[in-house]
Design an enzyme around this catalytic site. Structure first.
Site, mmCIF file in Angstrom:
data_model
loop_
_atom_site.group_PDB
_atom_site.id
_atom_site.type_symbol
_atom_site.label_atom_id
_atom_site.label_comp_id
_atom_site.label_asym_id
_atom_site.label_seq_id
_atom_site.Cartn_x
_atom_site.Cartn_y
_atom_site.Cartn_z
ATOM 1 N N HIS A 1 0.817 -1.223 0.000
ATOM 2 C CA HIS A 1 0.000 0.000 0.000
ATOM 3 C C HIS A 1 0.846 1.267 0.000
ATOM 4 C CE1 HIS A 1 -3.539 -2.437 1.895
ATOM 5 N NE2 HIS A 1 -3.202 -2.831 0.681
ATOM 6 N N PHE B 1 -1.026 -8.217 4.953
ATOM 7 C CA PHE B 1 0.323 -7.652 4.875
ATOM 8 C C PHE B 1 0.387 -6.310 4.147
ATOM 9 C CE2 PHE B 1 0.570 -12.378 4.352
ATOM 10 C CZ PHE B 1 0.674 -12.638 5.710
ATOM 11 N N CYS B 2 -0.641 -5.485 4.306
ATOM 12 C CA CYS B 2 -0.665 -4.150 3.649
ATOM 13 C C CYS B 2 -0.421 -4.264 2.144
ATOM 14 C CB CYS B 2 0.348 -3.191 4.275
ATOM 15 S SG CYS B 2 -0.026 -2.816 5.975
ATOM 16 N N ALA B 3 -0.796 -5.402 1.587
ATOM 17 C CA ALA B 3 -0.761 -5.581 0.131
ATOM 18 C C ALA B 3 -2.046 -6.344 -0.190
ATOM 19 C CB ALA B 3 0.479 -6.344 -0.296
#
Ligand code: PLP
Length: 398
Positions: free
Chosen positions: A111, A346-348
């Protein structure tokens, strides 16, 4: 390496903590802690005083900048800006790109490199490094004006290494620039950074075995010098007239308003230099092979990957355990085995969701009850990780 030592398990035993969440934040190297401790007695203002303390602190801060520039192989026309972290670095760059610049990125990004851009062209997830190069080439063919490609060097979800050198060559062939998210490559392969061909590189100190909230945005100075200051305030302003008009500084100071994070910058630079001078790959790749071979032998565990299984990787592996809730697995690993991992997306989010959707069955091909809560488990490692940590994880998963 500073380690937390032993942790107590639910059965009363104590074991050495196995930190397999290094991709989130890495522990502090001893040499980094020493550099910070050595500087603390001389702690004073940076760029803002005339006494001995201020002189020393200003010198150390600028030396940290030079160390980063040196490791990155900078030439004239390049600059190093200290930021808070990688996220901050990409937000800075997103504000600094000239108006009308087309930003091209992949929908697999963290992100930090997905969200700061306004209306980016988001390219589909490639299923191999070669496909990434071809997808980028096709996308750049139709674009005119300023173009900035922004892409991660190593995935924080799969550990897969992207073909940055080839992507940079394609970008340059079309007159575009390329920014590289090196948050996960820098801690594993700092020697590679100078040869990536990147116009901009961003990374975080806290993933580089240095604490204290410092990051880097480094690269070509022209856009950065022409942009509005990222933060308005002291240090970024060369002259403020009585009528309120301001002449802004050029160089890194333009984007570093406010008192800078001296200890963070010194810690980051010390860590980067220390890692640069070490062979990190041999031990890490042996552990990676051990972990992946062990996971492959567990019928109920599926590794997440975008690229073919033999693609190059750093020490990060995400997986699911068929029929088990990842949160429950992680808590059990922590409480019963003294292992720290991470769960989630995982911020993805787009990437991890895509990979989870790939994984709908166990290795026998049988559909399994979906208890994944749409999440995965990630084990990540580096300096300080031992074969025993990996074997303990495998035994626990077994
Ligand atoms: N990019 C990647 C690939 C990451 O793994 C991370 C953090 O996990 C970031 C960017 C953001 O780093 P930070 O949280 O230090 O800003």
């Amino acid at each position: 390496m500073l380690t937390p030592g032993e942790v107590k398990l639910t059965d009363g035993r104590s074991v050495e903590f196995a930190n397999l969440d290094i991709a989130a934040t890495a522990p502090c190297l001893r040499v980094v802690a020493d550099a910070v401790a050595d500087l603390l007695p001389f702690y004073g203002s940076v760029h803002r005083g005339a006494g001995a303390l201020s002189e020393r602190c200003t010198r150390e801060y600028e030396q940290a900048r030079e160390t980063v520039a040196d490791v990155l192989g900078h030439g004239p026309g390049d600059t190093v800006i200290f930021t808070r972290n990688t996220t901050d670095a990409f937000n800075l760059l997103a504000r600094a790109v000239p108006a009308g610049t087309t930003v091209v990125t992949f929908d697999t990004e963290h992100h930090a490199n997905l969200l700061p851009w306004r209306n980016p062209v988001r390219l589909e997830a490639p299923r191999s490094p070669a496909a990434a190069v071809e997808i980028l080439r096709a996308a750049l063919r139709g674009l005119e004006g300023n173009v900035l490609v922004s892409v991660t060097a190593a995935s924080n979800v799969t550990g897969e290494v992207w073909p940055i050198e080839r992507l940079a060559a394609v970008a340059h062939e079309f007159g575009a620039r390329i920014a590289v998210d090196a948050a996960q490559l820098a801690p594993h392969a700092p020697k590679r950074l100078a040869g990536l061909g990147a116009d901009y590189i961003a990374f975080s100190g806290h993933k580089l075995y240095a604490p204290f909230g410092a990051g880097v945005l480094a690269g070509r100075a022209d856009w950065l010098d022409a942009a509005e200051p990222y933060l308005a305030g002291g240090g970024a302003s060369a002259h403020v007239a009585d009528d309120g008009t301001t002449r802004w500084a050029t160089g890194p100071a333009r984007h570093e308003a406010g008192t800078p994070n001296l200890l963070g910058a010194v810690a980051l630079a010390t860590a980067l230099r220390a890692l640069h001078d070490r062979d990190l790959a041999t031990a890490e790749q042996a552990l990676l092979q051990r972990l992946r071979a062990g996971l492959a032998a567990l019928p109920h565990v599926t590794e997440l990957r975008l690229f073919p299984a033999d693609a190059e990787r750093v020490g990060i592996v995400s997986f699911t355990v068929a029929g088990r809730d990842p949160g429950e697995v992680a808590v059990t690993l922590g409480r019963d085995h003294g292992i720290g991992v991470r769960t989630g997306l995982f911020c993805a989010h787009p990437l991890t969701r895509r990979l989870l959707n790939d994984d709908k069955s166990d290795k026998s091909g049988q559909a399994v009850p979906d208890l994944s809560s749409g999440q995965a488990i990630r084990a990540s490692f580096g300096i300080g990780t031992t074969a025993e940590h990996i074997d303990r994880l495998l035994a626990a998963l077994q």
